[in-house]
Write a protein that holds these residues in place. Sequence first.
Motif, PDB file in Angstrom:
ATOM      1  N   ALA A  91      10.724  44.754 -19.426  1.00  0.00           N
ATOM      2  CA  ALA A  91       9.945  46.085 -19.294  1.00  0.00           C
ATOM      3  C   ALA A  91       9.610  45.874 -17.934  1.00  0.00           C
ATOM      4  O   ALA A  91       9.364  47.029 -17.105  1.00  0.00           O
ATOM      5  N   GLN A  92       9.227  44.842 -17.334  1.00  0.00           N
ATOM      6  CA  GLN A  92       8.824  44.754 -15.789  1.00  0.00           C
ATOM      7  C   GLN A  92       9.918  44.821 -14.938  1.00  0.00           C
ATOM      8  O   GLN A  92       9.797  45.335 -13.906  1.00  0.00           O
ATOM      9  N   GLU A  93      11.182  44.093 -15.264  1.00  0.00           N
ATOM     10  CA  GLU A  93      12.023  43.920 -14.452  1.00  0.00           C
ATOM     11  C   GLU A  93      13.092  45.300 -14.503  1.00  0.00           C
ATOM     12  O   GLU A  93      13.676  45.702 -13.368  1.00  0.00           O
ATOM     13  N   LEU A  94      13.237  46.314 -15.589  1.00  0.00           N
ATOM     14  CA  LEU A  94      13.992  47.139 -15.542  1.00  0.00           C
ATOM     15  C   LEU A  94      13.832  48.224 -14.712  1.00  0.00           C
ATOM     16  O   LEU A  94      14.972  48.716 -14.161  1.00  0.00           O
ATOM     17  N   PRO A  95      12.709  48.594 -14.245  1.00  0.00           N
ATOM     18  CA  PRO A  95      12.476  49.467 -13.242  1.00  0.00           C
ATOM     19  C   PRO A  95      12.993  48.923 -11.709  1.00  0.00           C
ATOM     20  O   PRO A  95      13.386  49.862 -11.087  1.00  0.00           O
ATOM     21  N   TYR A  96      12.851  48.051 -11.608  1.00  0.00           N
ATOM     22  CA  TYR A  96      13.475  47.196 -10.312  1.00  0.00           C
ATOM     23  C   TYR A  96      14.880  47.489 -10.224  1.00  0.00           C
ATOM     24  O   TYR A  96      15.296  47.754  -9.365  1.00  0.00           O
ATOM     25  N   LEU A  97      15.573  47.432 -11.421  1.00  0.00           N
ATOM     26  CA  LEU A  97      16.883  47.446 -11.609  1.00  0.00           C
ATOM     27  C   LEU A  97      17.515  48.862 -11.337  1.00  0.00           C
ATOM     28  O   LEU A  97      18.299  49.302 -10.778  1.00  0.00           O
ATOM     29  N   GLN A  98      16.644  49.768 -11.680  1.00  0.00           N
ATOM     30  CA  GLN A  98      16.985  51.242 -11.528  1.00  0.00           C
ATOM     31  C   GLN A  98      16.728  51.500 -10.228  1.00  0.00           C
ATOM     32  O   GLN A  98      17.622  52.220  -9.483  1.00  0.00           O
ATOM     33  N   GLN A  99      15.895  50.967  -9.360  1.00  0.00           N
ATOM     34  CA  GLN A  99      15.524  51.016  -8.042  1.00  0.00           C
ATOM     35  C   GLN A  99      16.900  50.542  -7.254  1.00  0.00           C
ATOM     36  O   GLN A  99      17.389  51.163  -6.354  1.00  0.00           O
ATOM     37  N   TYR A 100      17.285  49.344  -7.626  1.00  0.00           N
ATOM     38  CA  TYR A 100      18.406  48.566  -7.030  1.00  0.00           C
ATOM     39  C   TYR A 100      19.712  49.262  -7.282  1.00  0.00           C
ATOM     40  O   TYR A 100      20.323  49.693  -6.202  1.00  0.00           O
ATOM     41  N   ALA A 101      19.784  50.021  -8.426  1.00  0.00           N
ATOM     42  CA  ALA A 101      21.182  50.806  -8.448  1.00  0.00           C
ATOM     43  C   ALA A 101      21.215  51.909  -7.704  1.00  0.00           C
ATOM     44  O   ALA A 101      22.107  52.434  -7.368  1.00  0.00           O
ATOM     45  N   GLN A 102      20.021  52.654  -7.515  1.00  0.00           N
ATOM     46  CA  GLN A 102      19.936  53.630  -6.640  1.00  0.00           C
ATOM     47  C   GLN A 102      20.221  53.307  -5.113  1.00  0.00           C
ATOM     48  O   GLN A 102      20.903  54.002  -4.627  1.00  0.00           O
ATOM     49  N   ARG A 103      19.728  52.386  -4.846  1.00  0.00           N
ATOM     50  CA  ARG A 103      19.977  51.876  -3.543  1.00  0.00           C
ATOM     51  C   ARG A 103      21.484  51.251  -3.180  1.00  0.00           C
ATOM     52  O   ARG A 103      21.868  51.529  -2.188  1.00  0.00           O
ATOM     53  N   ALA A 104      21.906  50.739  -4.241  1.00  0.00           N
ATOM     54  CA  ALA A 104      23.425  50.093  -4.026  1.00  0.00           C
ATOM     55  C   ALA A 104      24.346  51.352  -4.144  1.00  0.00           C
ATOM     56  O   ALA A 104      25.475  51.136  -3.726  1.00  0.00           O
TER      57      ALA A 104
END
Length: 219
Positions: A119-132
């Motif tokens: 749950a802590q990691e998933l929002p980071y992945l969301q932000q990374y996907a938008q950035r990539a």
Amino acid sequence: MSSEPSSGKGAGPAWRWGIVGVIAVVALAVALWPRGSDGEGNPGRQWPTGADSGVSSALRAEAGLAACPRPAAGAAGNGPLAGITLECLADGRPMDLAAATAGKPALLNLWAYWCAPCAQELPYLQQYAQRAANAITVLTVHSDPDEAKALSRLSGLTVKLPGVLDGDSRVRAAVGAPAVLPISVLVRSDGSVAEVVVRAFNGVEDIANTVAGELGVAA
């Protein structure tokens, strides 16, 4: 003392029990008979769609997940993920995992609704996907059979990444990962696995640096 004739009343119960036995055998054969094939490498499994999956369309709509990637024309799945078909969380449709991610690097994040580090990691992945942007496919893989709780958890986290349901952990088994969560599988465009990251990412920069080092994708 006299006895009843062998024919007559004594024969009736025996005849009826014989019929009951035949019916039981037929019922068991029907219960064990294969129920067909999904046509995508999983004999005996019929893929549920929409309301048939047991998950309401309202819950899917509330989660608002991005559509799962679909195979390009002529795309063939290679590597350890070849032959794995999973259900897309967004619409309940089956997805050929290797074929859908072929031709582009991918980050597959294995998680579950009950996993706090996930749950802590998933929002980071969301932000990374938008950035990539389109440089890499970022896909969540819910490694637990409870699809409704997966959708509710993603909705609560406001994570809209495309995701699939892997209730029997076939992805983890295919890449030889340990039975822990979260896990991120970094896949090259040819379907081979570059790295299995057995830890939670601690931020967007951590994800970007790890992906750049293993897959050569700058973001």
